[in-house]
Design a protein around this motif. Sequence first.
Motif, PDB file in Angstrom:
ATOM      1  N   ALA A 123      73.768  42.102  27.331  1.00 10.74           N
ATOM      2  CA  ALA A 123      74.926  41.305  26.918  1.00 10.74           C
ATOM      3  C   ALA A 123      75.512  41.816  25.609  1.00 10.74           C
ATOM      4  O   ALA A 123      76.698  41.607  25.324  1.00 10.74           O
ATOM      5  N   ARG A 124      74.672  42.466  24.806  1.00 10.28           N
ATOM      6  CA  ARG A 124      75.141  43.030  23.543  1.00 10.28           C
ATOM      7  C   ARG A 124      75.511  44.499  23.661  1.00 10.28           C
ATOM      8  O   ARG A 124      75.681  45.192  22.667  1.00 10.28           O
ATOM      9  N   GLY A 125      75.621  44.981  24.907  1.00  8.90           N
ATOM     10  CA  GLY A 125      76.063  46.349  25.137  1.00  8.90           C
ATOM     11  C   GLY A 125      75.044  47.402  24.771  1.00  8.90           C
ATOM     12  O   GLY A 125      75.398  48.543  24.460  1.00  8.90           O
ATOM     13  N   ARG A 126      73.765  47.047  24.831  1.00  8.60           N
ATOM     14  CA  ARG A 126      72.719  47.988  24.466  1.00  8.60           C
ATOM     15  C   ARG A 126      71.816  48.275  25.662  1.00  8.60           C
ATOM     16  O   ARG A 126      71.916  47.601  26.702  1.00  8.60           O
ATOM     17  N   LEU A 127      70.959  49.253  25.530  1.00 10.61           N
ATOM     18  CA  LEU A 127      70.139  49.727  26.648  1.00 10.61           C
ATOM     19  C   LEU A 127      68.720  49.154  26.554  1.00 10.61           C
ATOM     20  O   LEU A 127      68.024  49.400  25.571  1.00 10.61           O
ATOM     21  N   PRO A 128      68.248  48.417  27.584  1.00 13.78           N
ATOM     22  CA  PRO A 128      66.866  47.912  27.571  1.00 13.78           C
ATOM     23  C   PRO A 128      65.887  49.033  27.927  1.00 13.78           C
ATOM     24  O   PRO A 128      66.055  49.732  28.922  1.00 13.78           O
ATOM     25  N   ILE A 129      64.856  49.182  27.097  1.00 11.54           N
ATOM     26  CA  ILE A 129      63.812  50.171  27.339  1.00 11.54           C
ATOM     27  C   ILE A 129      62.474  49.443  27.347  1.00 11.54           C
ATOM     28  O   ILE A 129      62.025  48.943  26.315  1.00 11.54           O
ATOM     29  N   ILE A 130      61.851  49.361  28.512  1.00 11.64           N
ATOM     30  CA  ILE A 130      60.588  48.655  28.666  1.00 11.64           C
ATOM     31  C   ILE A 130      59.470  49.661  28.427  1.00 11.64           C
ATOM     32  O   ILE A 130      59.396  50.688  29.095  1.00 11.64           O
ATOM     33  N   ALA A 131      58.576  49.367  27.477  1.00 12.02           N
ATOM     34  CA  ALA A 131      57.533  50.336  27.135  1.00 12.02           C
ATOM     35  C   ALA A 131      56.217  49.637  26.842  1.00 12.02           C
ATOM     36  O   ALA A 131      56.179  48.645  26.115  1.00 12.02           O
ATOM     37  N   GLY A 132      55.149  50.161  27.414  1.00  9.95           N
ATOM     38  CA  GLY A 132      53.828  49.599  27.149  1.00  9.95           C
ATOM     39  C   GLY A 132      52.821  50.058  28.182  1.00  9.95           C
ATOM     40  O   GLY A 132      53.183  50.623  29.226  1.00  9.95           O
ATOM     41  N   GLY A 133      51.546  49.800  27.908  1.00  5.24           N
ATOM     42  CA  GLY A 133      50.497  50.315  28.764  1.00  5.24           C
ATOM     43  C   GLY A 133      50.016  49.378  29.854  1.00  5.24           C
ATOM     44  O   GLY A 133      49.159  49.758  30.649  1.00  5.24           O
ATOM     45  N   SER A 134      50.525  48.156  29.909  1.00  8.13           N
ATOM     46  CA  SER A 134      50.069  47.202  30.926  1.00  8.13           C
ATOM     47  C   SER A 134      50.900  47.363  32.183  1.00  8.13           C
ATOM     48  O   SER A 134      51.943  46.713  32.364  1.00  8.13           O
ATOM     49  N   ASN A 135      50.434  48.215  33.062  1.00  6.03           N
ATOM     50  CA  ASN A 135      51.208  48.544  34.255  1.00  6.03           C
ATOM     51  C   ASN A 135      51.323  47.378  35.229  1.00  6.03           C
ATOM     52  O   ASN A 135      52.268  47.313  36.008  1.00  6.03           O
TER      53      ASN A 135
END
Length: 335
Positions: free
Chosen positions: A121-133
């Motif tokens: 909504a704020r015109g930015r890119l979501p990047i999901i990162a982490g080790g819990s697959n």
Amino acid sequence: MTSMSTVACKQAQVQPLMNFRGGLNMESIYHRRDKVVFVVGATGTGKSRLAIDLAVRFRGEVVNSDKIQVHKGLDTITNKVTEEECRGVTHHLLGIAAPDSEFTAVDFRRCALLAIESILARGRLPIIAGGSNSFIDALVNGGPEVRSRYDCCFFWVDVSMPVLHSFVSRRVDRMVESGLVEEVRSVYHPGADNSKGIKRAIGVSEMEQYLSSESTADDRTRAKLLEEAVESIKVNTCALARRQLEKIQSLSSNWAGDMNRIDATEVFLKEGKETDEAWARLVAGPCTILLYKFLYGQDPMAAMLSTDTSHDVTIGKLVSVSIPMIVVAATTTRV
């Protein structure tokens, strides 16, 4: 929990690394489905670093998908990113849950969807990162929202297990130097249940025998127990890395979107300045090019060459070193 998406680091007002005016069909870009990026990998492979690198270059924000880091506390032992490491990039779902609370994959999916929508909504890119697959799989395949709403791109940062084990061992030593023992001591209670919340973190149960002996054992015994505890942390962290790798391999075929495997082994064999140069050349650079193609449907070099030179073309540096296009083919594998 008062907020589903709590910011842990200050938000940076950064511009995209590349801004081509005239070289892209902007109308087609804005009519495409929203994009979401995932960065996965075993513990210690550099997921957070890559996520932040991409966030800086592409006006992104990071959504934490580590089931331990979602809890408050034990920042050293859980290896949470520091404010300096965040480099101004906003992080979500980092340290938002009470230390002893249960935060399930269902909880993560609900919170992550809210964070993604807020970021977009704020015109930015979501990047999901982490080790819990299991968290990431719940988000991608646990319901229709992600598949129906978004185009997804996956980056899998992979490192040879023997090399990663050596790195993890050295990292545990650095964590001990940074106060791991004192941090665990601050939450230690004899006979406490360490099966819930933040206390499930590797390092808590392993330190229990040493901490329980501090007031009764002699110096030599305590030193031996501490050495054994640290070794157990190393062994269990390496075992976690193996399990995470196996999970990624089993889930990769089920995750929607393209999976790009990045072999970062060579980076972990370097030291000092050479480490940063190898990271830029073998990881950050290729991933930047691949992500640009995913977001804009065009090779960044081709976009640059096709742009009218009379327009204001801002490329900056793709990474800190020059990257031949052949690097992408040499270091990434589609799964």
